[in-house]
Design a protein around this motif. Structure first.
Motif, short mmCIF file in Angstrom:
data_model
loop_
_atom_site.label_atom_id
_atom_site.label_comp_id
_atom_site.label_asym_id
_atom_site.label_seq_id
_atom_site.Cartn_x
_atom_site.Cartn_y
_atom_site.Cartn_z
N TYR A 28 0.84 -1.21 0.00
CA TYR A 28 0.00 0.00 0.00
C TYR A 28 0.86 1.24 0.00
CZ TYR A 28 -3.68 -3.27 1.23
OH TYR A 28 -4.56 -4.33 1.22
N ASP A 33 0.36 4.04 1.62
CA ASP A 33 0.52 4.60 2.95
C ASP A 33 1.49 3.75 3.76
OD1 ASP A 33 -0.74 6.49 5.15
OD2 ASP A 33 -0.50 4.49 6.02
N ASP A 79 2.06 3.33 6.91
CA ASP A 79 1.59 2.57 8.08
C ASP A 79 0.72 1.39 7.68
OD1 ASP A 79 2.83 3.90 10.28
OD2 ASP A 79 1.56 5.62 9.85
N ILE A 80 -0.09 1.59 6.66
CA ILE A 80 -0.88 0.44 6.20
C ILE A 80 0.07 -0.61 5.64
CG2 ILE A 80 -2.71 -0.32 4.66
CD1 ILE A 80 -3.84 2.45 4.64
N ARG A 105 1.68 -2.45 8.50
CA ARG A 105 0.77 -3.41 9.14
C ARG A 105 0.54 -4.62 8.26
NH1 ARG A 105 -2.51 1.00 10.91
NH2 ARG A 105 -3.93 0.59 9.19
N GLU A 106 0.51 -4.35 6.95
CA GLU A 106 0.29 -5.45 6.01
C GLU A 106 1.49 -6.41 6.05
OE1 GLU A 106 -2.23 -6.32 4.48
OE2 GLU A 106 -1.65 -7.52 2.74
N ARG A 155 1.38 -8.48 9.10
CA ARG A 155 0.43 -9.58 9.04
C ARG A 155 1.15 -10.87 8.64
NH1 ARG A 155 -3.80 -10.80 5.98
NH2 ARG A 155 -3.03 -9.76 4.11
N MET A 175 -4.41 -11.52 15.28
CA MET A 175 -4.12 -11.42 13.84
C MET A 175 -4.98 -10.32 13.23
SD MET A 175 -2.18 -12.84 11.51
CE MET A 175 -2.07 -12.71 9.75
N LEU A 176 -4.30 -9.48 12.50
CA LEU A 176 -4.96 -8.35 11.86
C LEU A 176 -5.82 -8.86 10.69
CD1 LEU A 176 -4.62 -5.37 12.52
CD2 LEU A 176 -2.84 -5.27 10.78
N ARG A 201 -7.53 -8.81 7.02
CA ARG A 201 -6.93 -8.41 5.75
C ARG A 201 -7.43 -7.04 5.28
NH1 ARG A 201 -8.02 -12.53 1.06
NH2 ARG A 201 -7.71 -13.94 2.81
N HIS A 252 -7.69 -4.36 6.86
CA HIS A 252 -7.21 -3.26 7.71
C HIS A 252 -6.89 -2.02 6.90
CE1 HIS A 252 -2.93 -3.42 6.56
NE2 HIS A 252 -3.22 -4.67 6.26
N PHE A 253 -6.75 -2.19 5.58
CA PHE A 253 -6.35 -1.04 4.75
C PHE A 253 -7.40 0.06 4.71
CE2 PHE A 253 -8.31 -4.18 1.90
CZ PHE A 253 -9.30 -3.41 1.29
N HIS A 254 -8.60 -0.28 5.13
CA HIS A 254 -9.64 0.76 5.11
C HIS A 254 -9.30 1.92 6.05
CE1 HIS A 254 -12.35 -1.18 2.40
NE2 HIS A 254 -12.38 -2.28 3.12
N ARG A 255 -8.52 1.62 7.07
CA ARG A 255 -8.13 2.67 8.02
C ARG A 255 -6.63 2.75 8.09
NH1 ARG A 255 -12.41 3.97 12.37
NH2 ARG A 255 -11.36 5.97 12.36
N ALA A 256 -6.09 3.87 7.70
CA ALA A 256 -4.64 4.01 7.77
C ALA A 256 -4.23 4.22 9.22
CB ALA A 256 -4.18 5.18 6.92
N VAL A 257 -5.03 4.99 9.92
CA VAL A 257 -4.61 5.43 11.24
C VAL A 257 -5.57 4.88 12.29
CG1 VAL A 257 -4.01 7.44 12.62
CG2 VAL A 257 -3.78 7.53 10.14
N CYS A 258 -4.99 4.35 13.36
CA CYS A 258 -5.81 3.74 14.41
C CYS A 258 -6.06 4.73 15.55
CB CYS A 258 -5.11 2.53 14.99
SG CYS A 258 -4.46 1.43 13.76
N ASP A 260 1.14 5.11 13.43
CA ASP A 260 -0.18 4.78 12.89
C ASP A 260 -1.31 5.01 13.89
OD1 ASP A 260 0.69 2.72 14.40
OD2 ASP A 260 -0.02 1.12 13.09
#
Lengths: 537, 396, 519
Positions: free
Chosen positions: A98, A100, A102-103, A106-107, A110, B1-2, B4, B6-12, B34
């Motif tokens: 991605y 971004d 941070d995404i 995180r990816e 995973r 486990m995250l 898949r 999760h990309f909908h939100r960049a920032v938590c 993040d």
């Protein structure tokens, strides 16, 4: 007709070269065998209303210094960055690259939390190498065997750049240039998917496997570019890759240069050991004291010239130049946007590049197929739908898919490609795509299948190699294309080379064309506007 | 486990987000890696004053945390950082830096000696790759636990009183860099007397599921002690006054440096006190010994800048107008009533008391001015109240 | 307390012994500790079946440093050659084999064009090999360029390359990183010739002919000389053990103490300095300096321990590419085998099973995936033909290097070894029908066996791949390329250092020079 300079081939480097020559006041003629300009950087309507960038398909390496100096924006070029990349895994998951950070992190996490952090080290080390090489792109390689002051000065300059890296940095660099991409990645990552995700950039366009030493360097040919200062980013030329060529052609014409299409060069004319012009296939002759060849060295020296004009040893060099086709291309018109269920709804990666090899072993086995004379049965694909970023490429709601395929041999088991081979090859590729996109096959309206043969026949790239010559160190920098001839001058006076077979190589950088122009103008004692690279400090 | 998608939100959001969002009248946020954290809630000046005058609460949940356990945990930590971790007793916290092989600072952070042989490393940047690389040959387990622990900094002169009213009996006996656990909501609340403000203050660590209850009870307890949520902008002011450095601002983390000559050693960051050559080998030791022998290239200095203009990004000159460095952090200090700055200058410049010049550009009503401000190199923090160290601290 | 000027050398391999001898001659008090019952490391001759003796790992001597040989008086200490210039025979199945020696074809149906190309090729490669050989005896330069003085060693190398002359210099800079496949394709037609030349470029390496950098390995292999003959291949009388026996004799004569059966458990460090070793039985021995002949990973990560090193340095050592791919086959034969198309005289030469370059590449393919070659390549010698002492009368010893046998075989060698041996024997049988029936005993040493029996991590003869990413200043890793390690008082002297493996003794000599010069 007498010109100051004739450029053979209106590929992006030929056009770039012609533009700089014309800009310096030379009367320039560009000869192109096809009815259109662009060589391998073209946009063609091969299916009604669908624009295909049917050879080169993305733009990231085009030197911004050239873009700016030749005012390509004014001549209509627009580069649009696109959205990341993704590797699909066999177990139905993905690894998304991605945009971004941070995404992306995180990816990666995973798949491996450790690799997610190691990615920063990988990025840093690779960027260090990019910095080093970027400084060399718009410079003429020195001849290390020469004692001319200019070469020595350039060697000292490079030596200083090296020294600045520090002892460890120099060692890292030496290793980087000799490691395979697999070994390089092994030093950072533990997850096979993560490694596979990055490995593609080490082999695209080469006839090397991920375990072949020297492939770590090839990474740079995909990382050293930038879009608006974003290093490593890639973009589309709006309207397809032809937009690059068209803008360059416009720049040539704006400075009074002339471009003749449908004008295949048949021979480079020489007299008294110097170039004097070009004869076309139809017998027309055009004269100039400077002839520049944008076509590859095999064609230039083995086909366009008489053997008696060249030394036998030089001819052997040309014969031994490694070009090697290893890739094919499918251009597919689609009735709609295909589903890739593993991406999940709303995933921006639908507009990024997609890859389907999830382990280094699959990459290497794909290469083994090529070595044994067949196309990869489980190939590496770089799949991209430009229409997802640039909707003007297709009718509304329709899509265009560009599929770069590796490895594809020039000959199948030593014989020429047959129609049945091409069909089987197409099915191999379709099978791989369909495995990840169930409705893909039903959306196909038209597919253009290009093997190295088609690329050679249409574009004139020997063996259809996209870089006009292997990117191994024996053919890089002061060895590109041949040792002793890396400064764009052919052994015949007045004859120059400006294609991707010269430093710094292929990838639609336009740097070879610009560098050649600088050398030509130097020989002619004319002022040159060829830019130096921008500082990155 | 995250998941898949999760990309909908960049920032938590941090575990305190429901409360911080409700309080954020400015709706001003920024990205701490993040996570979303508040820049400011209402007024930066008021928030800053909460740090120095009453009690300020800062959400530091996104702080990177790694847990280090295993038989070699101490040996590992000692090989990692430049100070002697063997001297850090259980339930003590130590500020530390760690270096690469060239003795250049990768990051700084705090080591929490949670119990015998169990350490938590808190830092600005993620360090998993470096920690794993450093773990070769050590029997240790390293886990990143950033999202498993929510954190609140409770800082300011009334912070001890707030925590007492909150129910932390005996908290006033906790010495600086001490660590103590209290039962809370059926779990454990860890309290350390640490902070990034240079003032009296504590940091509270709690499992995310109890975060909101902690916040609510804390604010209830602090109501009469001037408790206030603060954002990053106010915190930044207090850390400069305290003379603390920040990764990516005052130095470039060595493991991120593309240009190899841009990094700094602990000596060059005025952190020589954290380098202990008498302990066993640590990464960077040989290079730092060499630097110790041959002298450093740079020095971090604290500048008292003449006038009232912040010396933002100013070049620093010596008496002969030779450029010798650059300001890395600067501000008008309400506590010191001075324009203060941290700067990195070349050696041998920057000795305490030396007079230098900062080239300041500032604008008033769109007119730009250049001001060559005299600066004096000062020693120690710009603001250092006795309550910071007093145990028990006074209640006012 | 440790005795002043005392040195402990860990490992009595050829480099350890050479290093020890030079140090003793320079006035150091040297004790060599060897885990095995006799000195020699992996360069030994041992009985593998009753009455049959064979060089345990390397079986041909071609890189032994002539300077070491002369300076240490190895001939006086008993080193002699049973044969000093073996020819190479490329087995070709039905067809008559190709026999070559250096740049000339001794027999075989080879075109005139190939013959002249081979002469030119061999001459050029020999010239480049000499350039590489000149670097062997030099300590790799530090790459610090704070002053011109720092740059001198690097400039000396540049000057060496320049001295090749313009044409050869350009060719050298082109060839240096190339793969042997392309170089051979550029010049030759004959498949057997290409196969033989390709095999020499990949022996002992994790490379196929098409792998980049294989030209360098080929040059390295040719960079030695035996009795003054460049690139020659020799059989020491008594097997490879004769070399280390002579070295051990020279060492003892110089006053070196050699203690066998003394396995080192760890290197002791005090105040950041190596100060001795602890043996596996717990005994501690002090010394002013410690020199390790063990491979870099074993020396630095196991015996020393990463905690005494910088994290990046330890990571680099850890990342060393050191997994072996070559196995060693020893056959005790009841009689003289018959190879197809081979005369009795030719049987004593070096026999290669590498019929063409694609065969070699195909043999390499499985190794990339952790599988062994089902049709392996072999380098075969029958040393007992020249050296009767190695086998009982009327019997013969066959010694062969067999590739590819990846160290980290999928499924493990416990299961794979039998299958691999069967594949090797099947390949041999094709070229030497009936050989299987002659076998009285077969020993196959996989890299895993070599690791276990000789203590070489990864079972790689060269203590780490000899490739461009691990050569000269990069060998074994930056920061230890000048034999000194980051830990004061600890040095490396094994094949993992510049110039590399192959029973040379040069690394040991270079290390001793560094130590005597400044240690």
């Amino acid at each position: 007709m007498k010109y100051d300079a004739i450029v053979i081939g209106a590929g992006h480097n030929g056009l770039c070269n012609a533009a700089f020559l014309a800009r310096a006041g030379l009367k320039v003629l560009v000869l192109e065998s096809n009815p259109y300009v662009g060589g391998a950087a073209v946009s063609r309507e091969l299916h009604p209303h669908w624009i295909y960038s049917n050879c080169s398909y993305v733009c990231g390496l085009l030197r911004p210094e050239i873009y700016r100096t030749l005012e390509l924006a004014r001549h209509g070029l627009q580069i649009v960055p696109y959205g990341g990349g993704v590797t699909f895994t066999r177990d139905g998951d993905i690894l998304g690259g991605y945009l971004d950070k941070d995404i992306r992190r995180r990816e990666l996490a995973r798949h491996s939390p450790r690799d997610a952090d190691a990615y920063l080290r990988y990025g840093r080390d690779t960027m260090r190498q990019c910095r080093l090489i970027r400084a060399l792109l718009l410079r003429t390689p020195p001849d290390p065997s020469s004692l001319r002051w200019r070469d020595i000065r350039e060697l000292i300059h490079i030596g200083k750049e090296f020294a600045r890296l520090g002892e460890q940095g120099i060692c890292d660099t030496m290793r980087f240039y000799t490691l395979s991409i697999a070994d390089y990645l092994n030093e950072y990552f533990e997850s096979d998917v993560v490694k596979a995700n990055f490995a593609g950039s080490g082999i695209i366009g080469t006839a090397l496997g991920v375990q072949s030493p020297g492939t770590a360097y090839v990474l740079l040919h995909h990382y050293m570019g930038d879009v608006d200062g974003q290093m490593g980013a890639w973009g589309f030329a709006r309207g397809g890759m032809g937009a690059v060529s068209n803008a360059l052609a416009a720049a040539v014409q704006a400075h009074g240069g002339e471009i003749k299409v449908d004008a295949p060069a048949a021979r480079i004319l020489t007299r008294g050991g110097r170039a004097r012009g070009v004869a076309l296939a139809n017998g027309d002759e055009y004269y100039a004291d400077t002839v520049v060849s944008n076509v590859d060295p095999k064609r230039t020296f083995l086909k366009l010239m008489e053997p008696r004009d060249l030394e036998p040893e030089f001819l052997a060099r040309a014969r031994n130049f490694k070009i090697r086709g290893s890739s094919g291309k499918l251009n597919i018109a689609l009735d709609g946007l295909p589903d890739f269920p593993a991406l999940g709804a709303g995933n921006p990666l639908i507009s990024g590049d997609m890859h389907f090899l999830d382990s280094l072993e699959r990459y290497e086995r794909a290469y083994d197929d090529w070595k044994s004379g067949t196309w990869s049965k489980d190939p590496y694909l770089d799949l991209l739908m430009p229409s997802a970023t640039d909707p003007t490429m297709t009718p509304p709601g329709k899509h265009m898919m560009s599929v770069f395929v590796q490895y594809v041999p020039v000959k199948v088991q030593g014989r020429d490609w047959t129609d049945a081979d091409r069909e089987a090859f197409k099915q191999t590729v379709f099978d791989q795509i369909a495995r990840y996109s169930p409705n893909f096959r039903s959306l196909v309206l038209h597919a253009e299948v290009r093997t190295p043969r088609e690329l050679e026949a249409e574009v004139g790239l020997t063996e259809g190699n996209i870089f006009q010559g292997e990117l191994t160190f024996d053919q890089l920098f002061f060895n590109r294309p041949f040792p002793g001839f890396a400064q764009y001058r052919a052994p015949v006076r007045g004859l120059y080379m400006c294609g991707s077979a010269t430093h710094p190589g292929g990838g639609v950088m336009a740097a070879p064309g610009a560098n050649a122009a600088r050398e030509i103008l130097r020989d002619l004692r004319r002022g040159s506007s060829v830019p130096e690279g921008w500082s990155d400090d | 486990m995250l998941a898949r998608d999760h990309f909908h939100r960049a920032v938590c959001e941090t575990p305190f987000h429901p409360r911080t969002a409700a309080l954020n009248q400015l709706n001003l946020w920024h990205r701490w890696r993040d996570h979303t954290v508040a820049d400011a809630y209402f007024d930066v000046g008021m928030e800053y004053n909460a740090i120095r005058n009453s009690c300020a609460v800062f959400d530091l949940s996104p702080m990177t945390k790694h847990l280090v356990t295993g038989p070699d945990a101490l040996a590992f930590m000692n090989r990692l950082v430049t100070r002697d971790v063997a001297k850090l007793k259980p339930l003590r916290v130590g500020y530390a830096v760690w270096c690469d092989e060239g003795g250049q600072v990768i990051d700084d952070g705090t080591i929490f000696h949670l119990r015998d042989g169990v350490y938590r490393l808190c830092s600005q940047e993620r360090q998993l790759d470096w920690l794993h690389s450093s773990a070769l040959g050590f029997e240790v387990r390293i886990v990143e636990e950033t999202n498993d622990i929510a954190g609140l900094a409770v800082q300011g002169p009334t912070s001890c009183a707030v925590l007492r009213s909150f129910g932390l009996a005996g908290i006033e006996t906790l010495t600086p860099f001490g660590l103590r656990s209290y039962p809370f909501a059926g779990g454990t609340l860890e309290v350390s007397r640490t902070g990034y403000t240079g003032d009296l203050g504590y940091e509270l660590w709690i499992a995310p599921e109890h975060a909101l209850r902690l916040w609510d009870e804390l604010f209830l307890a602090g109501a009469n002690h001037g408790i206030r949520a603060i954002g990053t902008l106010a915190l930044e002011m207090s850390r400069i006054e305290a003379g603390f450095i920040q990764a990516g601002v005052d130095f470039l983390p060595a493991d991120r440096a593309v240009r190899v000559d841009r990094t700094r050693s602990p000596f060059e960051l005025d952190l020589g006190r954290l380098v202990d050559f008498s302990k066993p080998n640590f990464t960077g030791r040989r290079a730092l010994l060499e630097e110790h022998r041959r002298g450093s290239r740079y020095r971090l200095v604290r500048l008292d800048v003449a006038g009232n203009k912040p010396a933002r990004d100013a070049y620093v000159y010596d008496q002969r107008r030779t450029n010798i460095g650059v300001v890395t952090s600067s501000m008008w200090s309400p506590a010191a009533k001075a324009s203060i700055a941290l700067a990195s200058v070349m050696m041998p410049w920057g000795a305490p008391g030396e007079e230098l010049t900062a080239e300041i550009y500032y604008q008033k009503e769109l007119k730009w001015n250049r001001f060559m401000a005299r600066c004096r190199v000062v020693e120690g923090p710009f603001f250092d109240p006795p309550r910071r160290r007093a145990t028990p601290p006074a209640d006012r | 307390m440790t005795e002043p000027r005392s040195v402990i050398v860990i490992g009595a391999g050829h480099n350890g012994l050479a290093c020890a001898t030079y140090l003793a001659r320079a006035g150091r008090k040297v004790l060599v500790l060897e885990a095995a019952a006799q000195p020699g490391g992996a360069a030994i001759t041992r009985e593998f079946a009753p009455g049959f003796r064979v060089s345990a790992v390397a079986h041909l001597l071609h890189l032994l440093d002539p300077v070491v040989e002369r300076e240490l008086g190895l001939a006086q200490h008993g080193l002699a050659y049973a044969r000093d210039a073996l020819a190479t025979v490329s087995l070709a199945g039905e067809r008559a084999p190709l026999v070559l020696s250096g740049g000339s074809i001794l027999s075989g149906e080879v075109s005139a064009a190939d013959r002249s190309a081979l002469r030119a090729h061999a001459a050029r490669m020999q010239k480049f090999a000499r350039l590489i050989a000149r670097q062997h005896g030099r300590v790799p330069p530090r790459l610090r360029f704070d002053s011109w003085r720092d740059a001198l060693p690097a400039l000396a190398l540049a000057l060496d390359i320049r001295r090749l002359g313009r044409k050869d210099m350009r060719e050298f800079l082109r060839l240096a990183t190339m793969n042997i496949y392309d170089v051979l394709e550029e010049q030759f037609e004959h498949p057997g010739l290409k196969g033989a030349l390709a095999l020499d470029a990949v022996l002992g390496a994790r490379l196929g002919p098409r792998s980049g950098n294989s030209v360098y390995t080929s040059l390295y292999r040719q960079s030695g000389a035996v009795n003054g003959r460049c690139g020659a291949l020799a059989l020491p009388r008594g097997g490879m053990g004769a070399v280390t026996d002579a070295l051990a004799a020279a060492a003892r004569a110089a006053g070196v103490g050699i203690r066998c059966g003394a396995s080192v458990e760890s290197i002791l460090v005090r105040d950041g300095r190596a100060c001795g070793v602890r043996l596996e039985r717990g005994e501690e021995l002090g010394a002013e300096l410690v020199v390790s002949n063990a491979d870099p990973q074993r020396s630095l990560l196991r015996l020393l321990g990463a905690r005494h090193l910088e994290a990046e340095f330890a990571r680099r050592v850890h990342n060393l590419r050191a997994a072996g791919n070559a196995a060693k086959l020893h056959l005790a034969l009841g009689g003289r085998p018959q190879f197809r198309g081979l005369s009795a005289a030719q049987l004593g030469e070096r026999l290669l099973i590498a019929p063409d370059v694609d065969y070699v590449e195909r043999a390499f393919n499985p190794a990339k995936y952790g599988e062994f070659s089902t049709q392996p390549v072999l380098e075969i010698t029958l040393p007992s033909l020249h050296d009767r002492g190695l086998a009982p009368a009327g019997r013969e010893v066959l010694s062969a290097v067999v590739q590819y046998a990846p160290y980290d075989l999928k499924g493990g060698w416990a299961v794979g070894k039998e299958r691999f041996l069967a594949a090797v024997m099947a390949t041999l049988e094709e070229h030497a029908p009936g050989i299987g029936a002659l076998v009285q005993h077969a020993e196959l040493l996989t890299p895993m066996d070599i690791e276990q029996q000789f203590g070489i991590t990864g079972g790689h003869w060269h203590h780490g791949e000899l490739a461009l990413d691990q050569f000269m200043v990069l060998r074994p890793v930056p920061g230890a390329a000048q034999y000194a390690t980051p830990v004061a008082g600890l040095y490396l002297c094994g094949a993992g250092c510049h110039p590399g493996g192959g029973v040379m003794g040069t690394a040991g000599r270079n290390a001793a020079r560094v130590i005597a010069g400044g240690g």
